[in-house]
Design a protein around this motif. Structure first.
Motif, PDB file in Angstrom:
ATOM      1  N   ASN A  14      83.821  34.443 -12.770  1.00 25.55           N
ATOM      2  CA  ASN A  14      84.671  35.387 -13.500  1.00 25.55           C
ATOM      3  C   ASN A  14      86.014  35.537 -12.795  1.00 25.55           C
ATOM      4  OD1 ASN A  14      85.509  37.267 -15.370  1.00 25.55           O
ATOM      5  ND2 ASN A  14      84.267  38.951 -14.575  1.00 25.55           N
ATOM      6  N   ILE A  15      87.050  35.806 -13.575  1.00 22.34           N
ATOM      7  CA  ILE A  15      88.385  36.107 -13.059  1.00 22.34           C
ATOM      8  C   ILE A  15      88.843  37.409 -13.713  1.00 22.34           C
ATOM      9  CG2 ILE A  15      90.805  35.409 -13.048  1.00 22.34           C
ATOM     10  CD1 ILE A  15      89.869  32.519 -12.957  1.00 22.34           C
ATOM     11  N   HIS A  16      89.467  38.253 -12.911  1.00 27.50           N
ATOM     12  CA  HIS A  16      89.951  39.527 -13.435  1.00 27.50           C
ATOM     13  C   HIS A  16      91.378  39.749 -12.964  1.00 27.50           C
ATOM     14  CE1 HIS A  16      89.384  43.415 -15.318  1.00 27.50           C
ATOM     15  NE2 HIS A  16      89.918  44.004 -14.253  1.00 27.50           N
ATOM     16  N   ILE A  17      92.251  40.170 -13.870  1.00 29.29           N
ATOM     17  CA  ILE A  17      93.642  40.493 -13.545  1.00 29.29           C
ATOM     18  C   ILE A  17      93.877  41.934 -13.969  1.00 29.29           C
ATOM     19  CG2 ILE A  17      96.057  39.878 -13.835  1.00 29.29           C
ATOM     20  CD1 ILE A  17      95.132  37.094 -14.710  1.00 29.29           C
ATOM     21  N   THR A  18      94.405  42.743 -13.060  1.00 25.04           N
ATOM     22  CA  THR A  18      94.474  44.175 -13.335  1.00 25.04           C
ATOM     23  C   THR A  18      95.713  44.614 -14.106  1.00 25.04           C
ATOM     24  OG1 THR A  18      95.431  44.543 -11.133  1.00 25.04           O
ATOM     25  CG2 THR A  18      93.044  44.755 -11.341  1.00 25.04           C
ATOM     26  N   PHE A  19      96.898  44.065 -13.753  1.00 28.45           N
ATOM     27  CA  PHE A  19      98.124  44.563 -14.377  1.00 28.45           C
ATOM     28  C   PHE A  19      99.076  43.433 -14.737  1.00 28.45           C
ATOM     29  CE2 PHE A  19      96.827  47.843 -11.226  1.00 28.45           C
ATOM     30  CZ  PHE A  19      96.456  48.815 -12.122  1.00 28.45           C
ATOM     31  N   GLN A  20      99.972  43.728 -15.668  1.00 26.71           N
ATOM     32  CA  GLN A  20     101.096  42.855 -15.953  1.00 26.71           C
ATOM     33  C   GLN A  20     102.133  43.051 -14.858  1.00 26.71           C
ATOM     34  OE1 GLN A  20     101.095  40.723 -18.510  1.00 26.71           O
ATOM     35  NE2 GLN A  20     103.099  39.852 -18.049  1.00 26.71           N
ATOM     36  N   TYR A  21     102.746  41.947 -14.384  1.00 27.92           N
ATOM     37  CA  TYR A  21     103.682  42.030 -13.270  1.00 27.92           C
ATOM     38  C   TYR A  21     105.051  42.493 -13.766  1.00 27.92           C
ATOM     39  CZ  TYR A  21     105.999  40.734  -8.882  1.00 27.92           C
ATOM     40  OH  TYR A  21     106.691  40.751  -7.691  1.00 27.92           O
ATOM     41  N   GLU A  22     105.160  43.786 -13.959  1.00 25.63           N
ATOM     42  CA  GLU A  22     106.412  44.427 -14.349  1.00 25.63           C
ATOM     43  C   GLU A  22     106.387  45.843 -13.791  1.00 25.63           C
ATOM     44  OE1 GLU A  22     105.335  45.992 -18.815  1.00 25.63           O
ATOM     45  OE2 GLU A  22     105.920  43.888 -18.602  1.00 25.63           O
ATOM     46  N   ALA A  23     107.500  46.546 -13.910  1.00 22.20           N
ATOM     47  CA  ALA A  23     107.538  47.914 -13.394  1.00 22.20           C
ATOM     48  C   ALA A  23     106.436  48.749 -14.054  1.00 22.20           C
ATOM     49  CB  ALA A  23     108.906  48.539 -13.678  1.00 22.20           C
ATOM     50  N   PRO A  24     105.746  49.605 -13.270  1.00 18.65           N
ATOM     51  CA  PRO A  24     106.034  49.950 -11.872  1.00 18.65           C
ATOM     52  C   PRO A  24     105.262  49.125 -10.826  1.00 18.65           C
ATOM     53  CG  PRO A  24     104.440  51.473 -12.746  1.00 18.65           C
ATOM     54  CD  PRO A  24     104.797  50.545 -13.889  1.00 18.65           C
ATOM     55  N   ILE A  25     104.226  48.386 -11.239  1.00 16.94           N
ATOM     56  CA  ILE A  25     103.417  47.693 -10.232  1.00 16.94           C
ATOM     57  C   ILE A  25     104.239  46.638  -9.504  1.00 16.94           C
ATOM     58  CG2 ILE A  25     102.497  45.858 -11.703  1.00 16.94           C
ATOM     59  CD1 ILE A  25     100.541  47.873  -9.064  1.00 16.94           C
ATOM     60  N   LYS A  26     105.191  46.018 -10.197  1.00 15.91           N
ATOM     61  CA  LYS A  26     106.055  45.020  -9.567  1.00 15.91           C
ATOM     62  C   LYS A  26     106.846  45.630  -8.420  1.00 15.91           C
ATOM     63  CE  LYS A  26     109.763  41.728 -10.628  1.00 15.91           C
ATOM     64  NZ  LYS A  26     110.596  41.136 -11.717  1.00 15.91           N
ATOM     65  N   GLN A  27     107.383  46.821  -8.638  1.00 16.30           N
ATOM     66  CA  GLN A  27     108.176  47.476  -7.599  1.00 16.30           C
ATOM     67  C   GLN A  27     107.305  47.846  -6.394  1.00 16.30           C
ATOM     68  OE1 GLN A  27     109.848  49.888 -11.057  1.00 16.30           O
ATOM     69  NE2 GLN A  27     111.328  50.322  -9.448  1.00 16.30           N
TER      70      GLN A  27
END
Length: 230
Positions: free
Chosen positions: A65-78
Motif C-alpha cells: 500500500n502507498i498513502h499520501i497525506t496532502f497536496q504539496y501546496e500552502a500551507p503544508i508546502k510552507q
C-alpha cells in the motif's frame, strides 16, 4: 487557556500569529482547514483511482500500500520548506501530529510488527543541517503509533544531488545506486515489514530506487507514506 500559553506561546508557522495551545500545534485553524488531500492516482503511471494501481503493483509484489497525506501546496508546502530550509526542526512535530490526527486509520491498518524507516538524507546534508527532517517526522509517528523505528536501515550516498535542484528528466537518473541496506546494523533482526516515509513525491524516482534495495529476501511486506504530492 492554560498557563503554558503565557509561558511558552505558540505561533502559526504560516501566518506567524499567536495561537492557543491546541491540537493543531503550530498551525492556526484558518490554515489547518486549508490542508488538501491529493487526487488519488498511481505514483508510477498516473492512473486514477489509487496511489498504487494493480498493474504497477505487479512490478513490486511485496509493496502492499502507498498513502499520501496532502497536496504539496500552502500551507503544508510552507511548513515543509521551513522544516527543511529554515532550520526549524520543531515543525516536524507539527507535521506528524497533523498526519496522526487525520490519517490514524492508515497506521492502524499496518501489521503490528511493521518498522518505520525514513527516506535517508545524504550524510553531508545531515551534517550541514544538523538533522534529517524526514527522520524527525518518522520518529514522531513511531511514538504516536507504537510501531518500531529504525533510522539506520536504509542509507544514502553522501554525494547525491538533492532532487529539488534538478529538472524532472535529471531526477529520473540522479539516484541510481545511491541507496544501500545497512546489513551490519540490522544483521540481528531482519525487517520483515517496512513502512518507508518520505516528505514530497514528484516523479517517484527516489521511492522506486529505495524499493529496489528494500525488495530483498528478508522483507515480506513494504508500505510507503508520503507527506505531500507535488
Amino acid at each position: 487557556m492554560i498557563i503554558l500559553d503565557y509561558l511558552i506561546p505558540r505561533f502559526c508557522a504560516v501566518c506567524q500569529l499567536k495561537i492557543e495551545r491546541n491540537i493543531n500545534y503550530n498551525l492556526c485553524n484558518k490554515y489547518f482547514f486549508l490542508l488538501k488531500s491529493p487526487p488519488k492516482k498511481c505514483i508510477f503511471c498516473d492512473t486514477l483511482g489509487q496511489f498504487l494501481c494493480h498493474l504497477c503493483k505487479k512490478h513490486y509484489p511485496k509493496l502492499q500500500n502507498i498513502h499520501i497525506t496532502f497536496q504539496y501546496e500552502a500551507p503544508i508546502k510552507q511548513i515543509i520548506q521551513q522544516l527543511k530550509f529554515s532550520l526549524k526542526p520543531y515543525l516536524a512535530t507539527t507535521i506528524s501530529q497533523i498526519i496522526w490526527q487525520q490519517h490514524k486509520i492508515f497506521f492502524q491498518s499496518l501489521p503490528s510488527k511493521t518498522t518505520i524507516i525514513p527516506m535517508p538524507s545524504g550524510r553531508l546534508r545531515v551534517a550541514k543541517r544538523g538533522y534529517n527532517p524526514v527522520a524527525l517526522i518518522a520518529q514522531d509517528l513511531s511514538k504516536l503509533s507504537g510501531l518500531p523505528y529504525d533510522p539506520n536501515y536504509l542509507l544514502k550516498s553522501a554525494f547525491s544531488i538533492p532532487q529539488v535542484e534538478l529538472s524532472r528528466q535529471e531526477r529520473l537518473y540522479n539516484l541510481q545506486d545511491h541507496f544501500s541496506i545497512n546489513y551490519r546494523h540490522n544483521s540481528k533482526a531482519p525487517l520483515e515489514s517496512i513502512l518507508l516515509i518520505d516528505d514530497v513525491i514528484t516523479t517517484g524516482r527516489s521511492f522506486e530506487m529505495a524499493l529496489d534495495k528494500l525488495n530483498n529476501p528478508q522483507t515480506k511486506q513494504l508500505f510507503g507514506l508520503f507527506i505531500a504530492q507535488s
